[in-house]
Design an enzyme around this catalytic site. Structure first.
Site, PDB file in Angstrom:
ATOM      1  N   HIS A  57      12.478  31.214  38.605  1.00  0.00           N
ATOM      2  CA  HIS A  57      11.692  30.218  39.345  1.00  0.00           C
ATOM      3  C   HIS A  57      12.505  28.957  39.627  1.00  0.00           C
ATOM      4  O   HIS A  57      12.553  28.024  38.821  1.00  0.00           O
ATOM      5  CB  HIS A  57      10.446  29.854  38.507  1.00  0.00           C
ATOM      6  CG  HIS A  57       9.406  29.081  39.254  1.00  0.00           C
ATOM      7  ND1 HIS A  57       8.066  29.378  39.179  1.00  0.00           N
ATOM      8  CD2 HIS A  57       9.489  28.018  40.078  1.00  0.00           C
ATOM      9  CE1 HIS A  57       7.369  28.540  39.930  1.00  0.00           C
ATOM     10  NE2 HIS A  57       8.218  27.690  40.477  1.00  0.00           N
ATOM     11  N   LEU A  60      15.665  26.152  45.806  1.00  0.00           N
ATOM     12  CA  LEU A  60      16.999  25.881  46.348  1.00  0.00           C
ATOM     13  C   LEU A  60      16.919  25.084  47.651  1.00  0.00           C
ATOM     14  O   LEU A  60      17.934  24.684  48.207  1.00  0.00           O
ATOM     15  CB  LEU A  60      17.771  27.188  46.544  1.00  0.00           C
ATOM     16  CG  LEU A  60      18.056  27.977  45.252  1.00  0.00           C
ATOM     17  CD1 LEU A  60      18.803  29.273  45.564  1.00  0.00           C
ATOM     18  CD2 LEU A  60      18.837  27.153  44.247  1.00  0.00           C
ATOM     19  N   ASN A  91       8.788  27.948  49.337  1.00  0.00           N
ATOM     20  CA  ASN A  91       8.145  26.759  49.921  1.00  0.00           C
ATOM     21  C   ASN A  91       9.189  25.822  50.529  1.00  0.00           C
ATOM     22  O   ASN A  91       9.398  24.694  50.100  1.00  0.00           O
ATOM     23  CB  ASN A  91       7.265  26.021  48.891  1.00  0.00           C
ATOM     24  CG  ASN A  91       8.023  25.606  47.643  1.00  0.00           C
ATOM     25  OD1 ASN A  91       9.026  26.198  47.296  1.00  0.00           O
ATOM     26  ND2 ASN A  91       7.526  24.581  46.969  1.00  0.00           N
ATOM     27  N   HIS A 229       5.169  28.721  35.292  1.00  0.00           N
ATOM     28  CA  HIS A 229       5.274  27.411  34.612  1.00  0.00           C
ATOM     29  C   HIS A 229       4.002  26.951  33.890  1.00  0.00           C
ATOM     30  O   HIS A 229       3.426  25.910  34.217  1.00  0.00           O
ATOM     31  CB  HIS A 229       5.781  26.327  35.575  1.00  0.00           C
ATOM     32  CG  HIS A 229       5.168  26.305  36.955  1.00  0.00           C
ATOM     33  ND1 HIS A 229       3.815  26.290  37.174  1.00  0.00           N
ATOM     34  CD2 HIS A 229       5.749  26.297  38.181  1.00  0.00           C
ATOM     35  CE1 HIS A 229       3.595  26.264  38.473  1.00  0.00           C
ATOM     36  NE2 HIS A 229       4.742  26.283  39.112  1.00  0.00           N
ATOM     37  N   ASP A 302      11.844  26.021  36.801  1.00  0.00           N
ATOM     38  CA  ASP A 302      11.138  25.329  37.880  1.00  0.00           C
ATOM     39  C   ASP A 302      12.017  24.195  38.435  1.00  0.00           C
ATOM     40  O   ASP A 302      11.531  23.110  38.762  1.00  0.00           O
ATOM     41  CB  ASP A 302       9.773  24.791  37.427  1.00  0.00           C
ATOM     42  CG  ASP A 302       8.877  24.417  38.608  1.00  0.00           C
ATOM     43  OD1 ASP A 302       9.235  24.711  39.767  1.00  0.00           O
ATOM     44  OD2 ASP A 302       7.812  23.792  38.372  1.00  0.00           O
TER      45      ASP A 302
HETATM   46 ZN   LIG Z   1       4.834  25.804  41.087  1.00  0.00          ZN
END
Ligand SMILES: [Zn+2]
Length: 436
Positions: A57, A60, A91, A229, A302
């Site tokens: 997770h 980049l 995203n 997360h 994350d």
């Molecule tokens: Zn998230």
């Protein structure tokens, strides 16, 4: 043919055995008795060798947000942190919701060459939570999972259908769990610190109610859910409960949730602002308990870089997220292994074999014949976190100035060295040369 590399006097991460690890042509090979003069040798003095770490997770930021990070800088940071593979969230701008963008991300990762880049594709078109993305085509293009990370899939019927369509691909849907109504315009954990600072809070239940919902939807559909997360005690309970019910539900947590609490926000420190937010001491303890009892399936960072400009805005307006790739291993060793919560082998497993299992990746080992993806680290060496020396573009870490233990010495991917610490020197074999 690539030259023979020998790591002498390494400690095997699992067995504790001292050995010489040999790598040639990208794979682990049996250590030869008489390496030729062309070999390079690293005298490891007992440093631990393990399969390369895998982060399921990270952000980049490409395509579209290269002021925050690029695939080049993010994967360079990954190599510095001991990672040989990272799965990156979609995203971006545009959202990775087509086969072409999945392919683009993968190729750009290959071109950078610092570590394997495993694209995660969006669940819904534009991550808008409405129409499903072409999950089958995304899987065939090389996506390793689906996620609308950054946004929850709010509509339960959409999530149901996503799980139904994802099921034949065998890939999990990685869920960023957050009830938008409960989160509202909250900016940190709902608790004493938020009250003291006059900031709007996000209750822990914003996360856990969605964990419960998605566990039930995994049961309804037979699809695979991976909870991203996790930060809140009731979310760990939801994951524990899902396992008791033998559902196809897995979950991860991140170093900041076992190290920090909401008090780290101090006086509006935006480098302690992330989503989900740092929570209470009871949540931090629940996080460690869930790691120790095996509820947590794997770790992730994350890793979420932002520009200094963005993070210097007032707390309520600054974006959520911290960088994590270059501190993850040391935070694991310093705050889980040193205090005795986990033995070293289990801690490393949660960064290696475990995320590979969750993402359905080919296993990597240190046995002859295995792809030579590995990390060499000194578990005892102390260092001070200096964000200015990071390889990521992000400087947004709450750990600046912290003294941690556990230093990455060498990272190797498919037999190619992708990172070495400054003090690492490779030598030529000496004794063998005079033997002719
Ligand atoms: Zn998230």
């Amino acid at each position: 043919m690539s030259a023979l590399t020998l790591f002498r006097n390494v400690t095997h991460w699992r067995t504790g055995e001292r050995l010489t690890l040999a790598v040639e042509d990208g794979v682990v090979v049996p250590a030869p008795k008489h390496p030729g003069a062309h070999a390079r040798v690293f005298e490891a003095r007992g440093a631990v060798v393990a399969p390369g770490l895998v982060d399921p997770h990270v952000h980049l930021r490409e395509p579209g947000q290269s002021a925050k990070e690029t695939i080049e800088t993010g994967t360079r940071a990954a190599a510095a942190g001991g990672f040989t593979a990272v799965a990156c969230m979609p995203n971006t701008d545009p959202v990775v919701d087509t086969a072409a963008w999945v392919e683009w991300v993968r190729r750009r990762g290959e071109a950078a060459g610092h570590c394997e880049v495993l694209p995660i594709a969006a669940v819904t078109v534009g991550q808008r939570g409405e129409r499903l993305a072409p999950l089958d085509a995304l899987a065939r293009a090389g996506a390793v999972a689906f996620s609308d990370d950054g946004h929850p899939v709010t509509n339960a019927a959409v999530m149901r259908h996503a799980l139904e369509y994802a099921r034949p691909t065998g890939l999990p849907i990685i869920c960023h769990e957050e009830d938008p109504g409960l989160k509202a315009d909250g900016v940190m954990h709902e608790g004493f610190t938020a009250t003291r600072l006059g900031l709007r809070g996000i209750p822990g239940a914003a996360e856990s109610v969605m964990c419960r919902r998605d566990a039930d939807l995994a049961e309804l559909t037979g699809g695979r859910v991976h909870l991203a997360h996790l930060s809140h005690s009731a979310s760990f309970d939801a994951l524990r409960d899902a396992k008791r019910r033998s559902l196809a539900v897995t979950g991860e947590t991140c170093p900041h949730y076992w190290v920090l609490t909401d008090e780290a926000v101090g006086d509006y420190d935006t480098s302690a602002k992330m989503n989900p937010p740092l929570r209470s001491e009871a949540d931090r303890e629940a996080c460690i308990a869930a790691i120790v009892d095996g509820t947590v399936d794997c770790f992730s960072t994350d890793h979420a870089p932002h520009t200094a400009d963005e993070k210097s805005r007032p707390f309520s307006e600054a974006p959520f997220g911290i960088v994590g790739l270059e501190t993850a291993l040391a935070l694991t060793l310093t705050y889980l292994v040193e205090p005795g919560h986990l033995v070293l082998a289990r801690a490393i497993e949660l960064w290696t074999e475990a995320p590979r299992r969750v993402l359905g990746l080919t296993p990597v080992s240190l046995e002859p014949g295995s792809q030579a993806d590995l990390v060499l680290f000194d578990p005892k060496e102390a260092w001070v976190v200096d964000p200015e020396s990071f390889h990521t573009k992000g400087r947004n870490t709450p750990f600046a100035g912290w003294r941690l233990r556990g230093k990455v010495l060498v990272t190797m991917r498919e037999g190619r060295i992708t990172h070495t610490a400054d003090e690492v020197v490779f030598e030529r074999p000496v004794a063998e040369e005079s033997a002719r």
